[in-house]
Design a protein around this motif. Structure first.
Motif, PDB file in Angstrom:
ATOM      1  N   ALA A 144     -84.601 124.775   3.224  1.00  0.00           N
ATOM      2  CA  ALA A 144     -85.005 123.568   4.001  1.00  0.00           C
ATOM      3  C   ALA A 144     -84.652 122.477   4.504  1.00  0.00           C
ATOM      4  O   ALA A 144     -85.089 122.309   5.646  1.00  0.00           O
ATOM      5  N   GLY A 145     -83.394 122.239   4.354  1.00  0.00           N
ATOM      6  CA  GLY A 145     -82.719 121.171   4.807  1.00  0.00           C
ATOM      7  C   GLY A 145     -82.647 121.592   6.199  1.00  0.00           C
ATOM      8  O   GLY A 145     -82.911 120.768   7.333  1.00  0.00           O
ATOM      9  N   ALA A 146     -82.609 122.802   6.962  1.00  0.00           N
ATOM     10  CA  ALA A 146     -81.985 123.467   8.041  1.00  0.00           C
ATOM     11  C   ALA A 146     -83.693 123.480   8.822  1.00  0.00           C
ATOM     12  O   ALA A 146     -83.355 123.174  10.378  1.00  0.00           O
ATOM     13  N   TYR A 147     -84.781 123.967   7.596  1.00  0.00           N
ATOM     14  CA  TYR A 147     -86.012 123.739   8.820  1.00  0.00           C
ATOM     15  C   TYR A 147     -86.084 122.432   9.146  1.00  0.00           C
ATOM     16  O   TYR A 147     -86.609 122.267  10.063  1.00  0.00           O
ATOM     17  N   ILE A 148     -86.121 121.916   8.948  1.00  0.00           N
ATOM     18  CA  ILE A 148     -86.450 120.639   9.054  1.00  0.00           C
ATOM     19  C   ILE A 148     -85.035 119.963  10.164  1.00  0.00           C
ATOM     20  O   ILE A 148     -86.052 118.609  10.341  1.00  0.00           O
ATOM     21  N   GLY A 149     -84.679 120.040   9.514  1.00  0.00           N
ATOM     22  CA  GLY A 149     -83.269 120.062  10.795  1.00  0.00           C
ATOM     23  C   GLY A 149     -83.806 120.359  11.940  1.00  0.00           C
ATOM     24  O   GLY A 149     -83.433 120.184  13.036  1.00  0.00           O
ATOM     25  N   GLY A 150     -84.576 121.343  12.203  1.00  0.00           N
ATOM     26  CA  GLY A 150     -85.011 122.039  13.305  1.00  0.00           C
ATOM     27  C   GLY A 150     -84.293 123.423  13.939  1.00  0.00           C
ATOM     28  O   GLY A 150     -83.991 123.715  14.944  1.00  0.00           O
ATOM     29  N   ALA A 151     -83.374 123.652  13.166  1.00  0.00           N
ATOM     30  CA  ALA A 151     -83.139 125.772  13.027  1.00  0.00           C
ATOM     31  C   ALA A 151     -84.157 126.673  13.824  1.00  0.00           C
ATOM     32  O   ALA A 151     -85.300 125.708  13.597  1.00  0.00           O
ATOM     33  N   SER A 152     -83.514 127.086  14.395  1.00  0.00           N
ATOM     34  CA  SER A 152     -84.292 127.783  15.025  1.00  0.00           C
ATOM     35  C   SER A 152     -84.340 129.326  14.013  1.00  0.00           C
ATOM     36  O   SER A 152     -83.650 129.248  12.540  1.00  0.00           O
ATOM     37  N   GLU A 153     -85.029 129.820  14.060  1.00  0.00           N
ATOM     38  CA  GLU A 153     -85.092 131.264  13.289  1.00  0.00           C
ATOM     39  C   GLU A 153     -83.781 132.426  13.271  1.00  0.00           C
ATOM     40  O   GLU A 153     -83.688 132.468  12.154  1.00  0.00           O
ATOM     41  N   ASP A 154     -83.673 131.990  13.912  1.00  0.00           N
ATOM     42  CA  ASP A 154     -82.129 132.964  14.314  1.00  0.00           C
ATOM     43  C   ASP A 154     -81.161 132.343  12.975  1.00  0.00           C
ATOM     44  O   ASP A 154     -80.321 132.677  12.297  1.00  0.00           O
ATOM     45  N   GLN A 155     -80.542 131.044  13.572  1.00  0.00           N
ATOM     46  CA  GLN A 155     -80.169 130.158  12.885  1.00  0.00           C
ATOM     47  C   GLN A 155     -81.060 130.016  11.422  1.00  0.00           C
ATOM     48  O   GLN A 155     -80.379 129.961  10.101  1.00  0.00           O
ATOM     49  N   LEU A 156     -81.925 130.066  10.350  1.00  0.00           N
ATOM     50  CA  LEU A 156     -82.252 130.179   9.681  1.00  0.00           C
ATOM     51  C   LEU A 156     -81.977 131.244   8.785  1.00  0.00           C
ATOM     52  O   LEU A 156     -81.735 131.767   7.301  1.00  0.00           O
ATOM     53  N   ASN A 157     -82.423 131.975   9.681  1.00  0.00           N
ATOM     54  CA  ASN A 157     -82.007 133.528   8.811  1.00  0.00           C
ATOM     55  C   ASN A 157     -80.467 132.998   8.759  1.00  0.00           C
ATOM     56  O   ASN A 157     -79.782 134.226   7.948  1.00  0.00           O
ATOM     57  N   SER A 158     -78.821 132.772   9.672  1.00  0.00           N
ATOM     58  CA  SER A 158     -78.128 132.383   8.947  1.00  0.00           C
ATOM     59  C   SER A 158     -77.538 131.680   7.995  1.00  0.00           C
ATOM     60  O   SER A 158     -77.132 132.760   6.896  1.00  0.00           O
ATOM     61  N   ILE A 159     -78.513 131.018   7.445  1.00  0.00           N
ATOM     62  CA  ILE A 159     -78.391 129.887   7.174  1.00  0.00           C
ATOM     63  C   ILE A 159     -79.100 130.902   5.283  1.00  0.00           C
ATOM     64  O   ILE A 159     -78.871 130.308   4.412  1.00  0.00           O
ATOM     65  N   LYS A 160     -79.616 131.527   5.693  1.00  0.00           N
ATOM     66  CA  LYS A 160     -80.554 132.296   4.350  1.00  0.00           C
ATOM     67  C   LYS A 160     -79.229 133.486   3.669  1.00  0.00           C
ATOM     68  O   LYS A 160     -79.174 133.152   2.469  1.00  0.00           O
ATOM     69  N   GLU A 161     -78.206 133.334   4.788  1.00  0.00           N
ATOM     70  CA  GLU A 161     -77.421 134.841   4.415  1.00  0.00           C
ATOM     71  C   GLU A 161     -76.809 133.762   3.882  1.00  0.00           C
ATOM     72  O   GLU A 161     -76.005 134.173   2.027  1.00  0.00           O
ATOM     73  N   THR A 162     -76.168 132.795   4.672  1.00  0.00           N
ATOM     74  CA  THR A 162     -75.155 131.903   3.601  1.00  0.00           C
ATOM     75  C   THR A 162     -75.660 131.261   2.319  1.00  0.00           C
ATOM     76  O   THR A 162     -74.721 131.165   1.454  1.00  0.00           O
TER      77      THR A 162
END
Lengths: 294, 294
Positions: free
Chosen positions: B191-209
């Motif tokens: 949610a933080g990354a999404y609101i912060g404006g992460a791209s879809e690729d970045q969101l996928n990496s964050i999901k793994e983290t």
């Protein structure tokens, strides 16, 4: 009840049941949890709230498919509230509609979690509705969470428990009923009218009807507890008095309660006419519900 | 912990506490219900989930004010889950963080209702967030309801209770932790990354983290129960073994658990670098949390 209304209710009820069943069954939910959730969902409710929502939507020319997920979400909240209300720490009921309550059929932990799950799933259901815009979803979830949470139903349940065994005023009694049951009934009509495309003026009139309907229902419940037919009701009459519950008949007498109810019914009908839905199934339905005998 | 991180945590914690307090206090909620809700909200949580969400948002250049209502909503869900988990029918805990649990301080009915109210208010809070679009709200409530309900945390709690006293596989244990605690932690980062404006690729990496972080936390919890300092932990060590709980050390040994954790930490850090947030407070925070001693 005339045949047309009875057919209408049956048809809407089937639609709600089918959607509820398909939606929950279709989710990969842990089997024991899903079984407990579906047990209470299938426990034979009349689907009054969803049907009122659909009727309100249709009265304003809306499509019942648009409103169905929201109607189902409301029924999930109603069901969760019954599961939690029946718990030993709350009303401690073993039976509901002739069947063991959720915590008697399963166990208390499962019942608490099935309730939590249905409450949460209710909001998820609205998010997944296909035919609503993001703005509509936000409006509806805001209204639903307000009506069902700390400012609505949950507060009403706590007030009701706190008032048990105490003498309370008619005003206090009406406040409890308004929060505990009125707010969800009101959401049903409001949400239906909103999705159906009612104007702001029409929504205000519907809001008045909805608020009155909550009180009418409660007076009717209380009246039936005094003068109803046990066979039709499926429960003994006179239990309110045995339980020393504050009721309309205990405060206004039976005749006074009937007069009071008829006064509210007349006002509710007049608000419906004000909203230009005097000639709809919604009107027939509300007229019928105000005079129900079980 | 270095001073900069400690200041950062303290500052974010204050923001979360203030928002939570102002928001709930500002609502005209029935006093007894509000008191019970605030009791558990004030019970001294570290606000880990909200802080992770804010750090993730800031790592992608987002504004912490935008994310704050969602961070607070998540903390409400976490708090409700603790209230319900502590109930006699569930884990039957009398104390939490050195204070009586909600149902011991008040009563069971009030605790059940305070939990229901916090869960419902969580969704209302997101609906009332000022700086989010309707589309963002719909995305976030959909993710949050999925993570916390029948497909997430609630299922994890039931699985955990069902597994008590049984020998279970490491795979099954990881599934329980993933659902019971991992899904909310994951929501925090996502949610933080999404609101912060992460791209879809970045969101996928964050999901793994995020998924790894859930497991890392649990391994660390289990390790501390075997080898931690009772004074720092504020609870006795060795209780998992006394309670015959399946843990990482009981399955992999202490050394094996540490190795396994370090393997996961390395992967989590690599996913963060993949998302271009290797040089942020989020990175420092996750590094710190992976080595916490209480």
């Amino acid at each position: 009840m005339d045949q047309a209304l009875s057919d209408y209710l049956e048809q809407r009820q089937s639609m709600v049941n089918e959607y509820l069943d398909d939606y929950i069954t279709g989710k990969p939910i842990l089997t024991s949890l899903k079984t407990s959730m579906l047990y209470s969902i299938h426990a034979g409710g009349k689907r009054l709230r969803p049907i009122l929502m659909m009727a309100a939507c249709e009265a304003f020319g809306g499509n019942k498919k648009e409103v169905l997920p929201v109607a189902v979400a409301l029924e999930m909240i109603h069901t969760y509230s019954l599961i939690h209300d029946d718990l030993p720490a709350m009303d401690d009921d073993d039976m509901r509609r002739g069947q063991p309550t959720n915590h008697r059929k399963f166990d208390e932990a499962t019942a608490i979690l099935a309730g939590d799950a249905l409450l949460t799933l209710s909001f998820q259901t609205i998010m997944e509705a296909e035919h609503l815009t993001a703005e509509q979803k936000v409006y509806l979830v805001h209204e639903l969470s307000t009506a069902s949470g700390a400012l609505g139903m949950v507060a009403g349940q706590l007030m009701d428990m706190e008032s048990e065994g105490n003498k309370i005023s008619l005003e206090h009694l009406e406040q409890i009923h308004h929060l505990k049951t009125g707010r969800l009934l009101s959401f049903a009509l409001m949400a239906g009218a909103y999705i159906g495309g009612a104007s702001e003026d029409q929504l205000n009139s519907i809001k008045e009807t909805a608020d009155l309907l909550g009180i009418i229902f409660q007076i009717q419940d209380d009246i039936l507890d005094v003068s109803g037919n046990e066979e039709k009701l499926g429960k003994p009459v006179g239990s309110d008095s045995t339980n020393h519950k504050s009721t309309y008949p205990s405060m206004l007498g039976l005749e006074g309660s009937i007069t009071q109810k008829e006064h509210y019914v007349a006002r509710a009908k007049s608000s419906l006419k004000q909203a230009d839905v005097g000639e709809t199934k919604l009107f027939t339905l509300i007229d019928h519900l105000s005079n129900r005998d079980h």
